[in-house]
Write a protein that holds these residues in place. Structure first.
Motif, PDB file in Angstrom:
ATOM      1  N   ASN A   1       4.611 -33.633  65.555  1.00  8.82           N
ATOM      2  CA  ASN A   1       5.447 -34.507  64.729  1.00  8.82           C
ATOM      3  C   ASN A   1       6.294 -33.734  63.722  1.00  8.82           C
ATOM      4  OD1 ASN A   1       5.048 -37.355  65.462  1.00  8.82           O
ATOM      5  ND2 ASN A   1       2.898 -36.876  65.088  1.00  8.82           N
ATOM      6  N   ARG A   2       6.141 -32.412  63.714  1.00 14.41           N
ATOM      7  CA  ARG A   2       6.917 -31.533  62.837  1.00 14.41           C
ATOM      8  C   ARG A   2       6.798 -31.954  61.374  1.00 14.41           C
ATOM      9  NH1 ARG A   2      12.668 -31.346  64.918  1.00 14.41           N
ATOM     10  NH2 ARG A   2      12.386 -33.525  64.557  1.00 14.41           N
ATOM     11  N   ILE A   3       5.538 -32.096  60.937  1.00 17.58           N
ATOM     12  CA  ILE A   3       5.237 -32.532  59.573  1.00 17.58           C
ATOM     13  C   ILE A   3       5.394 -31.356  58.609  1.00 17.58           C
ATOM     14  CG2 ILE A   3       3.418 -33.452  58.066  1.00 17.58           C
ATOM     15  CD1 ILE A   3       4.533 -35.468  60.126  1.00 17.58           C
ATOM     16  N   LEU A   4       6.029 -31.623  57.476  1.00 16.76           N
ATOM     17  CA  LEU A   4       6.221 -30.607  56.447  1.00 16.76           C
ATOM     18  C   LEU A   4       4.880 -30.130  55.886  1.00 16.76           C
ATOM     19  CD1 LEU A   4       9.031 -32.330  54.392  1.00 16.76           C
ATOM     20  CD2 LEU A   4       9.198 -30.047  55.348  1.00 16.76           C
ATOM     21  N   LEU A   5       4.778 -28.856  55.600  1.00 24.03           N
ATOM     22  CA  LEU A   5       3.587 -28.321  54.938  1.00 24.03           C
ATOM     23  C   LEU A   5       3.376 -29.009  53.591  1.00 24.03           C
ATOM     24  CD1 LEU A   5       4.042 -24.533  55.706  1.00 24.03           C
ATOM     25  CD2 LEU A   5       2.122 -25.936  56.424  1.00 24.03           C
ATOM     26  N   ASP A   6       4.466 -29.321  52.894  1.00 27.75           N
ATOM     27  CA  ASP A   6       4.368 -29.979  51.589  1.00 27.75           C
ATOM     28  C   ASP A   6       3.648 -31.321  51.699  1.00 27.75           C
ATOM     29  OD1 ASP A   6       5.848 -27.859  50.717  1.00 27.75           O
ATOM     30  OD2 ASP A   6       7.675 -28.994  50.344  1.00 27.75           O
ATOM     31  N   TRP A   7       3.858 -32.039  52.784  1.00 26.97           N
ATOM     32  CA  TRP A   7       3.209 -33.342  52.954  1.00 26.97           C
ATOM     33  C   TRP A   7       1.698 -33.174  53.070  1.00 26.97           C
ATOM     34  CZ3 TRP A   7       6.375 -36.560  57.010  1.00 26.97           C
ATOM     35  CH2 TRP A   7       7.676 -36.726  56.551  1.00 26.97           C
ATOM     36  N   VAL A   8       1.296 -32.174  53.832  1.00 31.36           N
ATOM     37  CA  VAL A   8      -0.135 -31.925  54.011  1.00 31.36           C
ATOM     38  C   VAL A   8      -0.737 -31.467  52.681  1.00 31.36           C
ATOM     39  CG1 VAL A   8      -1.834 -30.532  55.249  1.00 31.36           C
ATOM     40  CG2 VAL A   8       0.160 -31.436  56.465  1.00 31.36           C
ATOM     41  N   ASP A   9      -0.032 -30.608  51.965  1.00 29.79           N
ATOM     42  CA  ASP A   9      -0.502 -30.167  50.652  1.00 29.79           C
ATOM     43  C   ASP A   9      -0.673 -31.355  49.705  1.00 29.79           C
ATOM     44  OD1 ASP A   9      -0.562 -27.551  51.442  1.00 29.79           O
ATOM     45  OD2 ASP A   9       1.299 -26.985  50.426  1.00 29.79           O
ATOM     46  N   HIS A  10       0.280 -32.288  49.758  1.00 32.52           N
ATOM     47  CA  HIS A  10       0.229 -33.438  48.869  1.00 32.52           C
ATOM     48  C   HIS A  10      -1.011 -34.299  49.141  1.00 32.52           C
ATOM     49  CE1 HIS A  10       1.838 -36.463  46.152  1.00 32.52           C
ATOM     50  NE2 HIS A  10       1.439 -37.366  47.032  1.00 32.52           N
ATOM     51  N   ALA A  11      -1.486 -34.294  50.357  1.00 30.96           N
ATOM     52  CA  ALA A  11      -2.655 -35.099  50.730  1.00 30.96           C
ATOM     53  C   ALA A  11      -3.964 -34.512  50.196  1.00 30.96           C
ATOM     54  CB  ALA A  11      -2.729 -35.229  52.253  1.00 30.96           C
ATOM     55  N   TYR A  12      -3.914 -33.329  49.631  1.00 28.20           N
ATOM     56  CA  TYR A  12      -5.131 -32.653  49.165  1.00 28.20           C
ATOM     57  C   TYR A  12      -5.919 -33.511  48.178  1.00 28.20           C
ATOM     58  CZ  TYR A  12      -8.163 -29.468  46.633  1.00 28.20           C
ATOM     59  OH  TYR A  12      -9.244 -28.895  46.037  1.00 28.20           O
ATOM     60  N   THR A  13      -5.254 -34.056  47.162  1.00 30.63           N
ATOM     61  CA  THR A  13      -5.948 -34.848  46.147  1.00 30.63           C
ATOM     62  C   THR A  13      -6.624 -36.056  46.786  1.00 30.63           C
ATOM     63  OG1 THR A  13      -4.305 -34.155  44.533  1.00 30.63           O
ATOM     64  CG2 THR A  13      -5.672 -36.028  43.939  1.00 30.63           C
ATOM     65  N   TYR A  14      -5.930 -36.714  47.689  1.00 31.70           N
ATOM     66  CA  TYR A  14      -6.526 -37.853  48.397  1.00 31.70           C
ATOM     67  C   TYR A  14      -7.785 -37.398  49.131  1.00 31.70           C
ATOM     68  CZ  TYR A  14      -7.412 -41.263  52.026  1.00 31.70           C
ATOM     69  OH  TYR A  14      -8.029 -42.145  52.864  1.00 31.70           O
ATOM     70  N   GLY A  15      -7.693 -36.250  49.812  1.00 29.90           N
ATOM     71  CA  GLY A  15      -8.830 -35.737  50.569  1.00 29.90           C
ATOM     72  C   GLY A  15     -10.034 -35.448  49.693  1.00 29.90           C
ATOM     73  N   VAL A  16      -9.797 -34.885  48.521  1.00 37.96           N
ATOM     74  CA  VAL A  16     -10.895 -34.577  47.611  1.00 37.96           C
ATOM     75  C   VAL A  16     -11.560 -35.873  47.141  1.00 37.96           C
ATOM     76  CG1 VAL A  16     -11.476 -33.631  45.336  1.00 37.96           C
ATOM     77  CG2 VAL A  16      -9.999 -32.348  46.870  1.00 37.96           C
ATOM     78  N   VAL A  17     -10.761 -36.867  46.779  1.00 40.09           N
ATOM     79  CA  VAL A  17     -11.311 -38.152  46.329  1.00 40.09           C
ATOM     80  C   VAL A  17     -12.082 -38.811  47.470  1.00 40.09           C
ATOM     81  CG1 VAL A  17     -10.696 -40.492  45.553  1.00 40.09           C
ATOM     82  CG2 VAL A  17      -9.585 -38.488  44.542  1.00 40.09           C
ATOM     83  N   TYR A  18     -11.532 -38.765  48.678  1.00 37.24           N
ATOM     84  CA  TYR A  18     -12.201 -39.354  49.837  1.00 37.24           C
ATOM     85  C   TYR A  18     -13.561 -38.684  50.086  1.00 37.24           C
ATOM     86  CZ  TYR A  18     -13.238 -40.678  54.631  1.00 37.24           C
ATOM     87  OH  TYR A  18     -13.861 -41.133  55.758  1.00 37.24           O
ATOM     88  N   LEU A  19     -13.574 -37.357  50.048  1.00 38.22           N
ATOM     89  CA  LEU A  19     -14.838 -36.643  50.256  1.00 38.22           C
ATOM     90  C   LEU A  19     -15.858 -36.978  49.174  1.00 38.22           C
ATOM     91  CD1 LEU A  19     -13.695 -33.119  51.455  1.00 38.22           C
ATOM     92  CD2 LEU A  19     -14.927 -34.845  52.760  1.00 38.22           C
ATOM     93  N   GLU A  20     -15.381 -37.085  47.943  1.00 38.55           N
ATOM     94  CA  GLU A  20     -16.278 -37.429  46.842  1.00 38.55           C
ATOM     95  C   GLU A  20     -16.892 -38.812  47.073  1.00 38.55           C
ATOM     96  OE1 GLU A  20     -18.434 -37.262  43.338  1.00 38.55           O
ATOM     97  OE2 GLU A  20     -17.402 -35.653  44.377  1.00 38.55           O
ATOM     98  N   GLN A  21     -16.085 -39.752  47.533  1.00 38.07           N
ATOM     99  CA  GLN A  21     -16.608 -41.089  47.817  1.00 38.07           C
ATOM    100  C   GLN A  21     -17.597 -41.044  48.980  1.00 38.07           C
ATOM    101  OE1 GLN A  21     -12.968 -43.211  48.467  1.00 38.07           O
ATOM    102  NE2 GLN A  21     -12.714 -43.710  46.300  1.00 38.07           N
ATOM    103  N   GLN A  22     -17.297 -40.260  49.995  1.00 37.55           N
ATOM    104  CA  GLN A  22     -18.181 -40.163  51.145  1.00 37.55           C
ATOM    105  C   GLN A  22     -19.491 -39.474  50.785  1.00 37.55           C
ATOM    106  OE1 GLN A  22     -17.556 -41.755  54.084  1.00 37.55           O
ATOM    107  NE2 GLN A  22     -15.877 -42.492  52.826  1.00 37.55           N
ATOM    108  N   PHE A  23     -19.429 -38.551  49.855  1.00 36.49           N
ATOM    109  CA  PHE A  23     -20.633 -37.832  49.436  1.00 36.49           C
ATOM    110  C   PHE A  23     -21.682 -38.803  48.891  1.00 36.49           C
ATOM    111  CE2 PHE A  23     -23.036 -35.508  46.142  1.00 36.49           C
ATOM    112  CZ  PHE A  23     -23.660 -34.578  46.956  1.00 36.49           C
ATOM    113  N   HIS A  24     -21.221 -39.850  48.241  1.00 41.72           N
ATOM    114  CA  HIS A  24     -22.139 -40.835  47.669  1.00 41.72           C
ATOM    115  C   HIS A  24     -22.504 -41.936  48.656  1.00 41.72           C
ATOM    116  CE1 HIS A  24     -21.962 -38.943  43.790  1.00 41.72           C
ATOM    117  NE2 HIS A  24     -20.653 -38.925  43.865  1.00 41.72           N
ATOM    118  N   ASN A  25     -21.973 -41.850  49.859  1.00 39.90           N
ATOM    119  CA  ASN A  25     -22.272 -42.810  50.914  1.00 39.90           C
ATOM    120  C   ASN A  25     -23.551 -42.352  51.620  1.00 39.90           C
ATOM    121  OD1 ASN A  25     -22.415 -44.288  53.282  1.00 39.90           O
ATOM    122  ND2 ASN A  25     -20.234 -44.074  53.752  1.00 39.90           N
ATOM    123  N   PRO A  26     -24.578 -43.199  51.716  1.00 37.24           N
ATOM    124  CA  PRO A  26     -25.832 -42.761  52.344  1.00 37.24           C
ATOM    125  C   PRO A  26     -25.681 -42.406  53.827  1.00 37.24           C
ATOM    126  CG  PRO A  26     -25.917 -45.101  51.775  1.00 37.24           C
ATOM    127  CD  PRO A  26     -24.639 -44.568  51.222  1.00 37.24           C
TER     128      PRO A  26
END
Length: 145
Positions: A53-78
């Protein structure tokens, strides 16, 4: 990972390097697969979709914060395996040491409510595709975003 995948792709195809899409109209191809196949979707598959899809590196970088929050939420998921979480978190720390914290795109920061027009557009698209039985895997409106 994506930065390395782009570099590998460019090394493998020096005459046709990956050139990211720009502009107001982009052509993005969704991945369609049955739910039972999702467990087989690997990091490499995801990287191939991003490259295709020829996605910009900047777009993937921008998703980092979302990924960290998602992982944090999943960490508390049993249901989350701590082994998987620790493996992902270790890989994240290695990347942070190697590349630093990915920069966000300031114009994209914050939350924006979906407009009424976009909401109705998604409703109509969902209804149309359900009527045509085009997309049986679709689970809800946000599938189309």
């Amino acid at each position: 990972m994506y930065q390395e995948a782009v570099a590998s792709y460019n090394a493998a195809f020096p005459d046709q390097p990956m050139v990211a899409q720009y502009g107001s109209h982009l052509n993005l191809i969704q991945v369609h697969m049955p739910d039972k196949m999702a467990q087989n979707f690997s990091d490499n598959n995801a990287l191939c979709v991003l490259l295709h899809n020829r996605i910009l590196l900047d777009w993937v970088d921008h998703a980092y914060t979302y990924g960290v929050v998602y992982l944090e939420q999943q960490f508390h998921n049993p249901m989350m395996s701590l082994d998987i979480f620790h493996e992902i978190d270790d890989e994240r720390h290695q990347c942070l040491l190697r590349y630093g914290t990915p920069p966000a795109i300031p114009q994209w920061d914050g939350w924006r409510e979906i407009s009424k027009d976009n909401h109705y557009r998604l409703l109509f698209k969902h209804d149309k595709e359900c009527a045509l039985s085009k997309s049986p895997e679709a689970k809800g409106l946000y599938y189309y975003i």
